[in-house]
Write an enzyme that holds these catalytic residues in place. Structure first.
Site, PDB file in Angstrom:
ATOM      1  N   GLY A  89       1.122  -1.458   0.004  1.00 26.56           N
ATOM      2  CA  GLY A  89      -0.046   0.124   0.600  1.00 26.56           C
ATOM      3  C   GLY A  89       0.750   1.590  -0.062  1.00 26.56           C
ATOM      4  N   SER A  90       0.347   2.317   0.623  1.00 27.00           N
ATOM      5  CA  SER A  90       0.769   3.294   0.531  1.00 27.00           C
ATOM      6  C   SER A  90       2.517   3.344   1.147  1.00 27.00           C
ATOM      7  CB  SER A  90      -0.089   4.722   1.242  1.00 27.00           C
ATOM      8  OG  SER A  90       0.798   5.780   1.668  1.00 27.00           O
ATOM      9  N   ASP A 140      -3.276  -1.105  10.689  1.00 29.93           N
ATOM     10  CA  ASP A 140      -2.734  -0.971  12.329  1.00 29.93           C
ATOM     11  C   ASP A 140      -3.644  -2.162  12.846  1.00 29.93           C
ATOM     12  OD1 ASP A 140      -0.806   0.679  13.035  1.00 29.93           O
ATOM     13  OD2 ASP A 140      -2.005   1.904  13.812  1.00 29.93           O
ATOM     14  N   HIS A 142       4.683   2.054  12.551  1.00 34.38           N
ATOM     15  CA  HIS A 142       4.661   2.463  13.611  1.00 34.38           C
ATOM     16  C   HIS A 142       4.044   1.879  14.389  1.00 34.38           C
ATOM     17  CE1 HIS A 142       1.585   5.102  15.452  1.00 34.38           C
ATOM     18  NE2 HIS A 142       0.241   4.690  15.513  1.00 34.38           N
ATOM     19  N   GLY A 182       3.687   7.690   2.593  1.00 35.28           N
ATOM     20  CA  GLY A 182       4.173   6.999   1.538  1.00 35.28           C
ATOM     21  C   GLY A 182       4.349   7.787   0.281  1.00 35.28           C
ATOM     22  N   ASP A 228       2.768  10.072  18.177  1.00 31.03           N
ATOM     23  CA  ASP A 228       1.855   9.894  17.088  1.00 31.03           C
ATOM     24  C   ASP A 228       0.253   9.808  16.874  1.00 31.03           C
ATOM     25  OD1 ASP A 228       2.681   9.393  13.948  1.00 31.03           O
ATOM     26  OD2 ASP A 228       1.248   8.115  14.064  1.00 31.03           O
ATOM     27  N   GLU A 234      -1.727  13.414  15.725  1.00 27.48           N
ATOM     28  CA  GLU A 234      -3.293  13.119  14.588  1.00 27.48           C
ATOM     29  C   GLU A 234      -4.187  13.942  15.021  1.00 27.48           C
ATOM     30  OE1 GLU A 234      -1.334   9.294  13.099  1.00 27.48           O
ATOM     31  OE2 GLU A 234      -3.041   8.475  14.737  1.00 27.48           O
ATOM     32  N   GLU A 272     -11.136  31.785   3.412  1.00 27.05           N
ATOM     33  CA  GLU A 272     -10.870  32.000   4.449  1.00 27.05           C
ATOM     34  C   GLU A 272      -9.671  31.282   5.514  1.00 27.05           C
ATOM     35  OE1 GLU A 272      -9.065  34.578   4.656  1.00 27.05           O
ATOM     36  OE2 GLU A 272     -10.607  35.652   3.039  1.00 27.05           O
ATOM     37  N   GLU A 306      -6.571  29.152   2.080  1.00 30.08           N
ATOM     38  CA  GLU A 306      -4.924  29.854   2.514  1.00 30.08           C
ATOM     39  C   GLU A 306      -4.027  28.953   3.763  1.00 30.08           C
ATOM     40  OE1 GLU A 306      -5.416  33.938   3.102  1.00 30.08           O
ATOM     41  OE2 GLU A 306      -7.078  34.031   1.904  1.00 30.08           O
TER      42      GLU A 306
END
Length: 343
Positions: free
Chosen positions: A27-28, A84, A109, A135, A192, A196, A228, A232
């Protein structure tokens, strides 16, 4: 005391040069680690379940693809590049029965090790190599001759030898070009999850949506609110990444800077920090982990409801229309990047 930053000169690819490296999952992160290591001159095989849609993809890229069990048997160093909540099942069914003494398990992880979902046997080294980026960025930075910073950790096994393997793996994916810091499975996992939940994903998403809702409810055009409160934001975050918070403040207008100092703490103040502390306590005690494991075992009912609800937020429709007007904004559909454990 500042943490030591390991660079290219601190890592030796010869440590893993004559070893067979297996990446379980494509995967990633899995595909990035496998490709980067392969292009660094390492012998890399890929382990996937029978019928995985990633098998022809990996084979087309020149990898030998084996079943997970066969890959574990054939390899000296095995990375579990699996989401996970799928790791424990894959480990128990495919990895553990084929895991001999002297092998090394690599994690991206620390979740499943720190919370005891996986308990490798003695005689097996357990290390972590955790890039601080998704990844596709790990891959693209490597291709550009750059790298994404990473964390390494040693959970069990001969400390010196295991650390050398972790540093060599990190060098193979390009991380030592940027810098590698040693941590522990506990520290990486808890910080971590906190980042998140409280800042990067949960905090930022909630802040953007609340700001958008406040402006629209006050009668302003949704398009103005989107620009806004969301569009940005990237400009500000880029300035922070490039120059720090003080550098960002130096680059914006005096009016914006004064508003930052005087109004920011009214939004993110003592109540927000108390909420953050409670989030951290739930992570440290394992409460969040137990909740997430229960959710997975039930088939992710609440998780799926949250996903559906989030796509229905008005900011999504407004943003989709406005992004279509900006061809210079890179658009990615990253959904399903880690479907199953093959990608």
């Amino acid at each position: 005391m500042p943490a030591k930053v390991y660079k290219d000169s601190d890592a030796d690819l010869r440590v893993i040069k004559n070893k067979t490296l297996a990446v379980i999952g494509f995967g990633s992160q899995g595909h990035a680690h496998a490709l980067n290591l392969k292009e660094s001159g390492m012998k890399v095989i890929v382990g996937l379940y029978k019928g995985s849609k990633s098998i022809p993809v990996a084979e087309k890229l020149g990898f030998q693809v084996l079943s997970v069990g066969e890959a574990v048997q054939a390899a000296d160093v095995i990375m579990l590049a699996v989401p996970d909540m799928k790791q424990a099942a894959v480990y128990e069914k495919e990895i553990a029965p084929n895991l001999g003494k002297g092998k090394t398990l690599v994690f991206i992880h620390g979740f499943t090790i720190h919370y005891g979902l996986i308990e490798p046997p003695k005689g097996v080294s357990v290390i972590m190599v955790a890039p601080k980026g998704p990844g596709h960025i790990v891959r693209s930075q490597y291709e550009e001759g750059k790298g994404v910073p990473a964390l390494i950790a040693v959970q069990q096994g001969p400390k010196t030898e295991a650390k050398k393997i972790a540093l060599a793996w990190a060098k193979g994916i390009g991380a030592t070009r940027a810098g590698v810091i040693q941590t522990s499975f506990r520290e990486e996992t808890e910080t971590d999850l906190f980042g998140e939940q409280a800042v990067l994903c949960g905090g930022a998403s909630a802040l953007v949506q609340a700001g958008y809702e406040t402006l629209v409810e006050a009668g302003y055009q949704p398009e103005m609110a989107y620009f806004e409160c969301l569009h940005e934001l990237k400009l500000i975050v880029d300035l922070m990444v490039e120059s720090g918070i003080s550098g960002m403040r130096f680059s914006i207008s005096e009016t914006a800077e004064y508003g930052d100092y005087t109004r920011g703490p009214k939004v993110i103040g003592a109540p927000s920090k108390r909420a953050m502390k409670k989030i951290l306590e739930d992570i440290q005690s394992g409460k969040f982990a137990r909740e997430w494991v229960r959710e997975a075992k039930k088939g992710y009912p609440n998780y799926k409801d949250f996903q559906k609800e989030s796509t229905r937020h008005p900011i999504e429709k407004t943003g989709q229309r406005l992004r279509s007007l900006m061809p210079w904004v890179k658009k990615r559909n990253l959904k399903g990047a880690q479907a199953g454990y093959s990608g």
